[in-house]
Design a protein around this motif. Sequence first.
Motif, short mmCIF file in Angstrom:
data_model
loop_
_atom_site.label_atom_id
_atom_site.label_comp_id
_atom_site.label_asym_id
_atom_site.label_seq_id
_atom_site.Cartn_x
_atom_site.Cartn_y
_atom_site.Cartn_z
N ILE A 1 0.81 -1.23 0.00
CA ILE A 1 0.00 0.00 0.00
C ILE A 1 0.84 1.27 0.00
O ILE A 1 0.31 2.37 0.15
N LEU A 2 2.16 1.14 -0.18
CA LEU A 2 3.03 2.31 -0.09
C LEU A 2 3.57 2.78 -1.44
O LEU A 2 4.33 3.74 -1.50
N ASP B 1 2.16 4.45 -3.74
CA ASP B 1 1.72 5.81 -4.06
C ASP B 1 1.66 6.68 -2.82
O ASP B 1 0.94 7.68 -2.79
N CYS B 2 2.41 6.30 -1.78
CA CYS B 2 2.35 7.02 -0.51
C CYS B 2 3.12 8.34 -0.55
O CYS B 2 4.14 8.48 -1.25
N HIS B 3 2.61 9.35 0.19
CA HIS B 3 3.27 10.63 0.36
C HIS B 3 3.21 11.01 1.84
O HIS B 3 2.31 10.58 2.56
N ASP C 1 -0.14 11.68 4.06
CA ASP C 1 -1.28 10.85 3.65
C ASP C 1 -1.96 10.24 4.87
O ASP C 1 -1.35 10.07 5.92
N ILE D 1 -3.75 6.95 6.53
CA ILE D 1 -3.91 5.50 6.48
C ILE D 1 -4.67 5.09 7.74
O ILE D 1 -4.33 5.54 8.85
N THR E 1 -1.93 9.94 10.33
CA THR E 1 -1.14 10.65 9.31
C THR E 1 0.25 10.06 9.19
O THR E 1 0.95 9.88 10.19
N VAL E 2 0.66 9.78 7.96
CA VAL E 2 1.99 9.24 7.71
C VAL E 2 3.03 10.33 7.91
O VAL E 2 2.99 11.38 7.27
N PHE F 1 8.10 7.24 5.83
CA PHE F 1 7.86 5.94 5.21
C PHE F 1 9.05 5.52 4.36
O PHE F 1 9.88 6.34 3.96
N PHE G 1 5.90 2.34 7.31
CA PHE G 1 5.54 3.74 7.51
C PHE G 1 5.39 4.00 9.00
O PHE G 1 5.22 3.08 9.80
N ARG H 1 -5.73 2.44 2.97
CA ARG H 1 -5.45 3.79 2.52
C ARG H 1 -6.75 4.58 2.37
O ARG H 1 -7.82 4.01 2.15
#
Length: 237
Positions: A38-39, A41-43, A46, A48, A56-57, A60, A65, A92
């Motif tokens: 699931i990472l 397209d992570c920013h 983001d 989760i 909030t991430v 990561f 993350f 996500r």
Amino acid sequence: MFTGIVEILGKVTDIAPLDFSESGGKGFSITIGEAAEILGDCHLGDSIAVNGTCLTVTEFGASFFKVGVAPETLRKTNLGSLKVGDAVNLERAMNAHTRFGGHMVQGHVDTTVSIVSREDDGNAITFVFEIPEEYKELMDYIVPKGFICLDGTSLTVIDVDDVKRTFSIMMIAYTQTRVVMPRKALGDKVNVEVDMMGKYASKGVEAMVKRFLDGEEGETMVTKVLDRILAKRGSTQ
């Protein structure tokens, strides 16, 4: 916003204390691994959902993350009881192309409920949960065949007992292998988010009734509804 369809199970790999002195206490930084799926397209920043809690991430990598858990979140959820090695449900935030298979979930946990019963039913499991006395008003939003979110999993309510403050769900075999709940024991805590649509409907009705009782502009609409009900009852007598 989430759908309550858990994407993968992650694993807690580290828990470190954080100082939230300005907000009245201490929290934790939780690192979750085995999350590469699931990472992609992570920013940073983001959202989760971790066991149904929108977080909030803050950092990561390819397969992990990190999130911060504030004191209020620890009070309302079961995240404070997590240990290194524990599995957690991950989802996500939904995007415009997500197939909507669950229901609208905010990731804002109302409280935790206790597992009071677990019974195998063929290849399914029936769980019964108890709402704490101090949150008994949540029972108003839990109805048979309605939606409920448990540890981030969208499920259908089977039965409700308002007196005992309990409700039940049935989990099919497919779901059992993809979420954390079957690993839990009697008495364990589960995050619960009741259906947000029920909250909005209740708030709207309460506001309408209040305007009627206060003699404000809402009186005309409510009076018409009441008049129709009384007229209908009178015509059947």
